[in-house]
Design a protein around this motif. Structure first.
Motif, PDB file in Angstrom:
ATOM      1  N   ASN A  91       0.815  -1.208   0.000  1.00 38.76           N
ATOM      2  CA  ASN A  91       0.000   0.000   0.000  1.00 38.76           C
ATOM      3  C   ASN A  91       0.850   1.260   0.000  1.00 38.76           C
ATOM      4  OD1 ASN A  91       0.741   0.406   2.657  1.00 38.76           O
ATOM      5  ND2 ASN A  91      -1.280  -0.104   3.530  1.00 38.76           N
ATOM      6  N   LYS A  92       2.202   1.095   0.098  1.00 43.90           N
ATOM      7  CA  LYS A  92       3.078   2.267  -0.013  1.00 43.90           C
ATOM      8  C   LYS A  92       3.499   2.508  -1.467  1.00 43.90           C
ATOM      9  CE  LYS A  92       3.986   2.874   4.599  1.00 43.90           C
ATOM     10  NZ  LYS A  92       2.944   1.905   4.935  1.00 43.90           N
ATOM     11  N   THR A  93       3.559   1.458  -2.267  1.00 40.86           N
ATOM     12  CA  THR A  93       4.105   1.621  -3.625  1.00 40.86           C
ATOM     13  C   THR A  93       3.019   1.685  -4.702  1.00 40.86           C
ATOM     14  OG1 THR A  93       4.424  -0.768  -3.692  1.00 40.86           O
ATOM     15  CG2 THR A  93       6.336   0.564  -3.116  1.00 40.86           C
ATOM     16  N   VAL A  94       1.802   1.312  -4.370  1.00 42.39           N
ATOM     17  CA  VAL A  94       0.730   1.422  -5.368  1.00 42.39           C
ATOM     18  C   VAL A  94       0.464   2.896  -5.654  1.00 42.39           C
ATOM     19  CG1 VAL A  94      -1.762   1.172  -5.666  1.00 42.39           C
ATOM     20  CG2 VAL A  94      -0.418  -0.753  -4.858  1.00 42.39           C
ATOM     21  N   LYS A  95       0.361   3.207  -6.933  1.00 46.96           N
ATOM     22  CA  LYS A  95      -0.023   4.581  -7.304  1.00 46.96           C
ATOM     23  C   LYS A  95      -1.472   4.560  -7.788  1.00 46.96           C
ATOM     24  CE  LYS A  95       3.831   7.149  -7.029  1.00 46.96           C
ATOM     25  NZ  LYS A  95       4.188   6.505  -5.736  1.00 46.96           N
ATOM     26  N   VAL A  96      -2.289   5.458  -7.274  1.00 42.04           N
ATOM     27  CA  VAL A  96      -3.700   5.451  -7.695  1.00 42.04           C
ATOM     28  C   VAL A  96      -3.805   5.984  -9.123  1.00 42.04           C
ATOM     29  CG1 VAL A  96      -4.579   5.695  -5.345  1.00 42.04           C
ATOM     30  CG2 VAL A  96      -4.160   7.730  -6.712  1.00 42.04           C
ATOM     31  N   PRO A  97      -4.742   5.427  -9.921  1.00 44.29           N
ATOM     32  CA  PRO A  97      -4.928   5.925 -11.287  1.00 44.29           C
ATOM     33  C   PRO A  97      -5.400   7.379 -11.264  1.00 44.29           C
ATOM     34  CG  PRO A  97      -6.078   3.837 -10.946  1.00 44.29           C
ATOM     35  CD  PRO A  97      -5.630   4.297  -9.613  1.00 44.29           C
ATOM     36  N   LYS A  98      -5.175   8.052 -12.381  1.00 46.05           N
ATOM     37  CA  LYS A  98      -5.498   9.492 -12.454  1.00 46.05           C
ATOM     38  C   LYS A  98      -6.541   9.758 -13.542  1.00 46.05           C
ATOM     39  CE  LYS A  98      -0.974  11.092 -10.887  1.00 46.05           C
ATOM     40  NZ  LYS A  98      -1.251  10.433  -9.637  1.00 46.05           N
ATOM     41  N   ASN A  99      -7.010  10.972 -13.583  1.00 41.75           N
ATOM     42  CA  ASN A  99      -7.855  11.467 -14.679  1.00 41.75           C
ATOM     43  C   ASN A  99      -9.026  10.544 -15.009  1.00 41.75           C
ATOM     44  OD1 ASN A  99      -5.963  13.435 -14.722  1.00 41.75           O
ATOM     45  ND2 ASN A  99      -5.276  13.104 -16.825  1.00 41.75           N
ATOM     46  N   PHE A 100      -9.829  10.237 -14.027  1.00 37.30           N
ATOM     47  CA  PHE A 100     -10.984   9.374 -14.265  1.00 37.30           C
ATOM     48  C   PHE A 100     -12.015  10.080 -15.145  1.00 37.30           C
ATOM     49  CE2 PHE A 100      -9.243   6.984 -10.824  1.00 37.30           C
ATOM     50  CZ  PHE A 100      -9.677   5.704 -11.055  1.00 37.30           C
ATOM     51  N   THR A 101     -12.609   9.324 -16.053  1.00 35.80           N
ATOM     52  CA  THR A 101     -13.708   9.857 -16.868  1.00 35.80           C
ATOM     53  C   THR A 101     -14.859   8.858 -16.817  1.00 35.80           C
ATOM     54  OG1 THR A 101     -12.791   8.792 -18.822  1.00 35.80           O
ATOM     55  CG2 THR A 101     -12.254  11.124 -18.507  1.00 35.80           C
ATOM     56  N   LEU A 102     -16.061   9.388 -16.735  1.00 35.35           N
ATOM     57  CA  LEU A 102     -17.247   8.534 -16.733  1.00 35.35           C
ATOM     58  C   LEU A 102     -18.181   9.040 -17.819  1.00 35.35           C
ATOM     59  CD1 LEU A 102     -19.091   6.368 -15.472  1.00 35.35           C
ATOM     60  CD2 LEU A 102     -19.888   8.106 -13.872  1.00 35.35           C
ATOM     61  N   LYS A 103     -18.485   8.174 -18.765  1.00 37.16           N
ATOM     62  CA  LYS A 103     -19.448   8.543 -19.812  1.00 37.16           C
ATOM     63  C   LYS A 103     -20.708   7.712 -19.583  1.00 37.16           C
ATOM     64  CE  LYS A 103     -16.674  10.818 -22.878  1.00 37.16           C
ATOM     65  NZ  LYS A 103     -15.313  10.296 -22.971  1.00 37.16           N
ATOM     66  N   ALA A 104     -21.867   8.339 -19.743  1.00 30.54           N
ATOM     67  CA  ALA A 104     -23.075   7.615 -19.343  1.00 30.54           C
ATOM     68  C   ALA A 104     -24.242   7.760 -20.304  1.00 30.54           C
ATOM     69  CB  ALA A 104     -23.478   8.068 -17.951  1.00 30.54           C
ATOM     70  N   PRO A 105     -24.127   7.420 -21.582  1.00 30.10           N
ATOM     71  CA  PRO A 105     -22.885   7.110 -22.278  1.00 30.10           C
ATOM     72  C   PRO A 105     -22.214   8.373 -22.795  1.00 30.10           C
ATOM     73  CG  PRO A 105     -24.756   6.635 -23.664  1.00 30.10           C
ATOM     74  CD  PRO A 105     -25.302   7.159 -22.394  1.00 30.10           C
ATOM     75  N   GLY A 106     -22.913   9.489 -22.887  1.00 32.62           N
ATOM     76  CA  GLY A 106     -22.299  10.717 -23.399  1.00 32.62           C
ATOM     77  C   GLY A 106     -21.613  11.484 -22.292  1.00 32.62           C
ATOM     78  N   PRO A 107     -21.223  12.736 -22.551  1.00 33.71           N
ATOM     79  CA  PRO A 107     -20.592  13.548 -21.520  1.00 33.71           C
ATOM     80  C   PRO A 107     -21.603  14.008 -20.479  1.00 33.71           C
ATOM     81  CG  PRO A 107     -20.901  14.841 -23.505  1.00 33.71           C
ATOM     82  CD  PRO A 107     -21.360  13.448 -23.827  1.00 33.71           C
ATOM     83  N   THR A 125      -7.961   0.956  -0.045  1.00 37.12           N
ATOM     84  CA  THR A 125      -9.216   1.417  -0.661  1.00 37.12           C
ATOM     85  C   THR A 125      -9.060   2.856  -1.107  1.00 37.12           C
ATOM     86  OG1 THR A 125     -10.590  -0.048   0.682  1.00 37.12           O
ATOM     87  CG2 THR A 125     -11.650   1.917  -0.177  1.00 37.12           C
ATOM     88  N   TRP A 126      -9.532   3.148  -2.302  1.00 41.30           N
ATOM     89  CA  TRP A 126      -9.654   4.554  -2.683  1.00 41.30           C
ATOM     90  C   TRP A 126     -10.980   4.806  -3.381  1.00 41.30           C
ATOM     91  CZ3 TRP A 126      -5.504   1.734  -4.981  1.00 41.30           C
ATOM     92  CH2 TRP A 126      -5.663   1.437  -6.344  1.00 41.30           C
ATOM     93  N   ASN A 127     -11.428   6.050  -3.329  1.00 39.60           N
ATOM     94  CA  ASN A 127     -12.721   6.463  -3.883  1.00 39.60           C
ATOM     95  C   ASN A 127     -12.520   7.577  -4.901  1.00 39.60           C
ATOM     96  OD1 ASN A 127     -14.407   4.851  -2.428  1.00 39.60           O
ATOM     97  ND2 ASN A 127     -15.133   6.442  -1.036  1.00 39.60           N
ATOM     98  N   VAL A 128     -13.358   7.558  -5.906  1.00 37.62           N
ATOM     99  CA  VAL A 128     -13.412   8.649  -6.877  1.00 37.62           C
ATOM    100  C   VAL A 128     -14.875   9.087  -6.922  1.00 37.62           C
ATOM    101  CG1 VAL A 128     -13.089   9.277  -9.295  1.00 37.62           C
ATOM    102  CG2 VAL A 128     -11.583   7.594  -8.232  1.00 37.62           C
ATOM    103  N   THR A 129     -15.138  10.391  -6.899  1.00 31.15           N
ATOM    104  CA  THR A 129     -16.518  10.868  -6.931  1.00 31.15           C
ATOM    105  C   THR A 129     -16.767  11.632  -8.227  1.00 31.15           C
ATOM    106  OG1 THR A 129     -16.466  11.056  -4.555  1.00 31.15           O
ATOM    107  CG2 THR A 129     -18.236  12.209  -5.663  1.00 31.15           C
ATOM    108  N   GLY A 132     -13.612  13.628  -9.746  1.00 31.65           N
ATOM    109  CA  GLY A 132     -12.527  14.177  -8.936  1.00 31.65           C
ATOM    110  C   GLY A 132     -11.354  13.204  -8.918  1.00 31.65           C
ATOM    111  N   ARG A 133     -10.337  13.522  -8.090  1.00 28.78           N
ATOM    112  CA  ARG A 133      -9.199  12.602  -8.038  1.00 28.78           C
ATOM    113  C   ARG A 133      -9.471  11.503  -7.016  1.00 28.78           C
ATOM    114  NH1 ARG A 133      -5.628  13.710  -4.016  1.00 28.78           N
ATOM    115  NH2 ARG A 133      -6.304  15.451  -2.698  1.00 28.78           N
ATOM    116  N   ALA A 134      -8.691  10.420  -7.168  1.00 29.00           N
ATOM    117  CA  ALA A 134      -8.875   9.283  -6.270  1.00 29.00           C
ATOM    118  C   ALA A 134      -8.326   9.638  -4.895  1.00 29.00           C
ATOM    119  CB  ALA A 134      -8.148   8.066  -6.832  1.00 29.00           C
ATOM    120  N   ILE A 135      -9.120   9.345  -3.854  1.00 30.19           N
ATOM    121  CA  ILE A 135      -8.702   9.662  -2.488  1.00 30.19           C
ATOM    122  C   ILE A 135      -8.597   8.357  -1.693  1.00 30.19           C
ATOM    123  CG2 ILE A 135      -9.359  10.862  -0.362  1.00 30.19           C
ATOM    124  CD1 ILE A 135     -10.750  12.925  -2.191  1.00 30.19           C
ATOM    125  N   VAL A 136      -7.383   8.104  -1.177  1.00 31.39           N
ATOM    126  CA  VAL A 136      -7.156   6.888  -0.400  1.00 31.39           C
ATOM    127  C   VAL A 136      -7.745   7.103   0.986  1.00 31.39           C
ATOM    128  CG1 VAL A 136      -5.402   5.346   0.549  1.00 31.39           C
ATOM    129  CG2 VAL A 136      -5.055   6.415  -1.697  1.00 31.39           C
TER     130      VAL A 136
END
Ligand SMILES: *[C@@H]1O[C@H](CO)[C@@H](O)[C@H](O)[C@H]1NC(C)=O
Ligand SMILES: *[C@@H]1O[C@H](CO)[C@@H](O)[C@H](O)[C@H]1NC(C)=O
Ligand SMILES: *[C@@H]1O[C@H](CO)[C@@H](O)[C@H](O)[C@H]1NC(C)=O
Ligand SMILES: *[C@@H]1O[C@H](CO)[C@@H](O)[C@H](O)[C@H]1NC(C)=O
Ligand SMILES: *[C@@H]1O[C@H](CO)[C@@H](O)[C@H](O)[C@H]1NC(C)=O
Ligand SMILES: *[C@@H]1O[C@H](CO)[C@@H](O)[C@H](O)[C@H]1NC(C)=O
Ligand SMILES: *[C@@H]1O[C@H](CO)[C@@H](O)[C@H](O)[C@H]1NC(C)=O
Ligand SMILES: *[C@@H]1O[C@H](CO)[C@@H](O)[C@H](O)[C@H]1NC(C)=O
Ligand SMILES: *[C@@H]1O[C@H](CO)[C@@H](O)[C@H](O)[C@H]1NC(C)=O
Length: 451
Positions: free
Chosen positions: A164-180, A209-213, A185-189
């Motif tokens: 849990n020290k070396t894992v890097k959380v993914p960045k720049n999340f995008t959610l299409k549903a299905p359009g824009p 655990t991390w969350n993205v909203t 936001g960014r992932a928060i551990v």
């Protein structure tokens, strides 16, 4: 709406216009006052470490009161922080494998720096399923169908950190549903999720655990309106139609076939025409050109109660709306006594202080499926409300809704000065125009000219 109840009948239309205008939702904000905490939370739980990475369960929770993700469903993207790859997935898939030529023997599922993930379809073989997967990307609302308000998949990530020290959380999340429309936001551990065994006697926990909203904004979705409202009443035979061109204008010159008539011989070929695959709406020719119309009819006025009939009509030949929902705001919704043939839940977006918003949706196997345009393309209900003698009035458009949403999108309302009047209440002729009222309406009109 207290200001409207005053004696200033002479400028009631202007006043009503002002009140509605100033309380109109600001569509530019990624925030909806009727659902201020609404969001989709994407939670990653690392459940085991592997020699070169981890296995995570990813779950998307729909915490929006009245916005679901309909077919053809969600797609989720992100950018890896390092050189991670996806070895395998269960319950979802990456849309493209990308360049995996570095891998000699067994290539990963996806080597893209920015993978794009979609749900699997219903009927996926059981060995490729996990709980909450494989619903073609459809996510319902908690209010309508709590068992289907989340979507999950499992992902095995390689070339990643293994602690849990070396894992890097993914960045720049995008959610299409299905359009824009969604911004993530960014992932928060945070605190690792605890999982309870089915008998509740043992708890295990995620290794990390991390969350993205993600939140929705109709402005970002940049959709033209998809819905409009029309009004009528028992006390005035005027039917106030949806504003002309609410959702577009008929234009056969620049957009031939932008709409079709129900009796047109070309109806079938238009339904299967070029827009079919993209899901572009094909609407019946109307003055408003909206795929959905919500009609509010003030039907009856009893001594202690009054009754409204609400009809939703689908004008889109290319869309069946399953699990549709309707949200409306009216000051008397704190006293809904009986509702016929729709489900109902009061929403109290202002922390329970104001109870004037209600969510309606269809009954399962009866009218939860709003058929495509045509004779079956409507659903209706009647709402019986108990009067509060202090506030109830048929005057000045009080009996009409303040706001209406269909499937989470705001519906275009008629202009308040066109609302049906009570007979003999024609404000401009019946009421003397006193000086203060005159001054007030001039000030208001001037104000309105500048907004
Ligand atoms: C997302 O929704 C959940 C559930 O309503 C809420 O607890 C959480 O605070 C919301 N998150 C944000 C960032 O609004
Ligand atoms: C995320 O997006 C920002 C802005 O678009 C960009 O500068 C950054 O390089 C991206 N990060 C990754 C890891 O792709
Ligand atoms: C992530 O979101 C879930 C659901 O809202 C919540 O229960 C959990 O506490 C959050 N966890 C973190 C790490 O923020
Ligand atoms: C990481 O793991 C250590 C124990 O191995 C634990 O004490 C710590 O709380 C964990 N940190 C997070 C963010 O999960
Ligand atoms: C536009 O074309 C459709 C079918 O081609 C027709 O039914 C409709 O009446 C036309 N509308 C106008 C305004 O000409
Ligand atoms: C809508 O549903 C009806 C009845 O199930 C079906 O015949 C029709 O093809 C569907 N239309 C669309 C556009 O999916
Ligand atoms: C809101 O009004 C409904 C009746 O329309 C009632 O059932 C509900 O309890 C009310 N909620 C609050 C928080 O007052
Ligand atoms: C409903 O109306 C009655 C009569 O005016 C009133 O006594 C009652 O408090 C109202 N209920 C709510 C939830 O406001
Ligand atoms: C009904 O309302 C309209 C405004 O929408 C008004 O022009 C008309 O005079 C009203 N009819 C009667 C009988 O009051």
């Amino acid at each position: 709406m207290a200001a409207v109840g005053g004696s200033a009948a002479a400028c009631c239309a202007v006043l009503l216009a002002a009140v509605l205008l100033f309380s109109a939702p600001a569509t530019t904000e990624a925030y909806d006052s009727l659902d201020p905490n609404g969001n989709i939370t994407i939670k990653w739980d690392i459940i085991s470490w592997t020699p070169d990475g981890y296995v995570a369960t990813v779950t998307m929770f729909n915490y929006q009161q009245f916005r679901h993700i309909a077919a053809p469903g969600w797609s989720l993207g992100w950018a890896w922080a390092k050189k991670e790859v996806i070895w395998s997935m269960v319950g979802a898939q990456a849309t493209e494998q990308g360049d995996c030529s570095k891998f000699k023997s067994s290539p990963p599922h996806c080597c893209k720096k920015e993978p794009n993930i979609v749900d699997l379809l219903p009927g996926t073989p059981f060995n490729q399923q996990i709980a909450n997967c494989c619903k073609a990307g459809v996510i319902k609302t908690f209010n309508q169908d709590p068992a289907n308000a989340a979507s999950s998949f499992q992902i095995s990530v390689g070339l990643a950190g293994t602690t849990n020290k070396t894992v890097k959380v993914p960045k720049n999340f995008t959610l299409k549903a299905p359009g824009p429309g969604y911004t993530c936001g960014r992932a928060i551990v945070g605190k690792p999720t605890r999982f309870y065994s089915s008998d509740g006697r043992r708890a295990t926990q995620a290794l990390m655990t991390w969350n993205v909203t993600c939140t929705y904004s109709q402005f970002l979705a940049q959709k033209t309106p998809t819905c409009c409202v029309s009004l009528s009443s028992f006390y005035n035979d005027t039917i106030v139609n949806c504003p002309t061109c609410s959702c577009g204008c008929q234009n056969n010159v620049t957009h031939p076939g932008s709409c079709v008539n129900d009796n047109s011989p070309y109806l079938q070929s238009a339904i299967n025409g070029p827009g079919k695959i993209t899901g572009q709406p094909l609407v019946q020719c109307t003055s408003h050109m909206c795929p959905i119309r919500v009609h509010w009819h003030v039907k009856l006025n009893y001594k202690d109660y009054w009754r409204v009939k609400v009809t939703i009509t689908n004008f889109n030949y290319r869309m069946n709306y399953s699990d549709w929902n309707l949200v409306a705001q009216h000051p008397n919704f704190n006293n809904i006594t009986k509702l016929f043939s729709f489900n109902y839940k009061p929403l109290t977006p202002y922390g329970g202080r104001i109870n004037d918003t209600a969510m309606f949706w269809g009954m399962k196997f009866y009218n939860d499926f709003l058929n495509q345009a045509g004779p079956l393309g409507n659903a209706q209900s009647e709402v019986l409300m108990q009067k509060d003698s202090e506030t109830f009035t048929l005057d000045k458009g009080w009996a009409f809704p303040r706001r209406v949403y269909f499937n989470g999108d705001n519906c275009v309302m008629p202009s308040p000065d066109s609302y049906p009047w009570l007979p003999n209440a024609s404000p401009l002729t019946k009421q003397p125009l006193t000086l203060p009222v005159l001054v007030f309406s001039i000030v208001l009109a001037t104000l309105l000219a500048y907004v």
